[in-house]
Design an enzyme around this catalytic site. Sequence first.
Site, PDB file in Angstrom:
ATOM      1  N   HIS A  97      42.026 -27.881  65.163  1.00 52.79           N
ATOM      2  CA  HIS A  97      43.055 -27.041  65.769  1.00 52.79           C
ATOM      3  C   HIS A  97      44.349 -27.212  64.967  1.00 52.79           C
ATOM      4  CE1 HIS A  97      44.849 -24.638  68.897  1.00 52.79           C
ATOM      5  NE2 HIS A  97      45.903 -25.430  68.821  1.00 52.79           N
TER       6      HIS A  97
ATOM      7  N   ASP B  14      40.135 -26.391  73.572  1.00 50.41           N
ATOM      8  CA  ASP B  14      40.998 -27.347  72.864  1.00 50.41           C
ATOM      9  C   ASP B  14      41.231 -28.627  73.665  1.00 50.41           C
ATOM     10  OD1 ASP B  14      41.300 -25.457  70.811  1.00 50.41           O
ATOM     11  OD2 ASP B  14      43.011 -24.529  71.820  1.00 50.41           O
TER      12      ASP B  14
ATOM     13  N   LEU C 121      36.951 -18.645  66.569  1.00 54.20           N
ATOM     14  CA  LEU C 121      37.948 -18.284  67.577  1.00 54.20           C
ATOM     15  C   LEU C 121      37.385 -17.990  68.964  1.00 54.20           C
ATOM     16  CD1 LEU C 121      40.343 -16.197  65.305  1.00 54.20           C
ATOM     17  CD2 LEU C 121      40.260 -18.664  65.690  1.00 54.20           C
TER      18      LEU C 121
ATOM     19  N   SER D 117      38.827 -20.872  54.372  1.00 56.03           N
ATOM     20  CA  SER D 117      39.302 -21.851  53.378  1.00 56.03           C
ATOM     21  C   SER D 117      38.839 -23.260  53.751  1.00 56.03           C
ATOM     22  CB  SER D 117      40.826 -21.789  53.221  1.00 56.03           C
ATOM     23  OG  SER D 117      41.483 -22.275  54.352  1.00 56.03           O
ATOM     24  N   ASN D 118      38.792 -23.557  55.045  1.00 56.79           N
ATOM     25  CA  ASN D 118      38.278 -24.876  55.453  1.00 56.79           C
ATOM     26  C   ASN D 118      36.785 -24.984  55.174  1.00 56.79           C
ATOM     27  OD1 ASN D 118      40.277 -26.765  56.884  1.00 56.79           O
ATOM     28  ND2 ASN D 118      40.837 -24.739  57.652  1.00 56.79           N
TER      29      ASN D 118
HETATM   30  C1  GAR Z   1      42.659 -22.948  60.565  1.00 59.07           C
HETATM   31  O1  GAR Z   1      44.031 -23.204  60.408  1.00 59.07           O
HETATM   32  C2  GAR Z   1      42.162 -23.549  61.860  1.00 59.07           C
HETATM   33  O2  GAR Z   1      42.830 -24.711  62.255  1.00 59.07           O
HETATM   34  C3  GAR Z   1      42.434 -22.416  62.829  1.00 59.07           C
HETATM   35  O3  GAR Z   1      42.092 -21.263  62.116  1.00 59.07           O
HETATM   36  C4  GAR Z   1      42.396 -21.444  60.734  1.00 59.07           C
HETATM   37  C5  GAR Z   1      41.236 -20.964  59.913  1.00 59.07           C
HETATM   38  O4  GAR Z   1      41.564 -20.931  58.543  1.00 59.07           O
HETATM   39  N1  GAR Z   1      41.655 -22.592  64.043  1.00 59.07           N
HETATM   40  C6  GAR Z   1      42.093 -22.228  65.237  1.00 59.07           C
HETATM   41  O5  GAR Z   1      43.175 -21.694  65.418  1.00 59.07           O
HETATM   42  C7  GAR Z   1      41.147 -22.546  66.384  1.00 59.07           C
HETATM   43  N2  GAR Z   1      41.825 -22.451  67.642  1.00 59.07           N
HETATM   44  P1  GAR Z   1      40.437 -20.788  57.445  1.00 59.07           P
HETATM   45  O6  GAR Z   1      39.554 -19.597  57.853  1.00 59.07           O
HETATM   46  O7  GAR Z   1      41.169 -20.514  56.174  1.00 59.07           O
HETATM   47  O8  GAR Z   1      39.652 -22.064  57.401  1.00 59.07           O
END
Ligand code: GAR
Length: 191
Positions: free
Chosen positions: A104, A145, A85, A13-14
């Site tokens: 994060h 992180d 990840l 989504s990001n």
């Molecule tokens: C996001 O909330 C991001 O901050 C997190 O994974 C999610 C991905 O969402 N990242 C971590 O936890 C990294 N340690 P998305 O696939 O919908 O963008």
Amino acid sequence: MISIALFASGAGSNAARIIQHFAGSSTVSVALVVCNKPGAGVVKIADNAGIPVLMIEKEAFFRGDAYIPALRERGIDFIVLAGFLWKVPSALVAAYRGHIINIHPALLPKYGGKGMYGAHVHEAVIAAKEKESGITIHYVDELYDHGHIIFQAHCDITEHDTPQTLARKIHELEHTYFPLIIEKTLQTVKS
Ligand code: GAR
């Protein structure tokens, strides 16, 4: 033109918001999506946007060349981790030092480090009865992180919040701020 690679392993989504934000930009191009999970939502998002996807494998990433030649060949200037990840290998950090940022889903330095990703973060924050959480956008260094913090945004947690409702609040913050902070950060970067 600055060419960025989005590293993402999840729903994306990001990544979708970032792609949308820079579509038609004359200064920034999302040139590549890098993914380690075949079938991840982000692959479809990249395909729909006509952005090439580089699928990476663990062995080559951690004990091989960390895909540095592949990124260089594609002219990648800057790397954005958007729900990626795996820890970034030192060789890749060194090759792109100061040119890799991560988002994060908590207020670092709290709730960071190995195992702290996605839903695990929100579960830990709720279990600790925190009154607030938020997002952190930071440079990537050799430690999980850990790199220099560029930006944080906060949200309140009520007694009714669950890991799921908190995740929604965090995603909202991410979608609002991440594309803008990337744009701002890139203004200080030379292609
Ligand atoms: C996001 O909330 C991001 O901050 C997190 O994974 C999610 C991905 O969402 N990242 C971590 O936890 C990294 N340690 P998305 O696939 O919908 O963008």
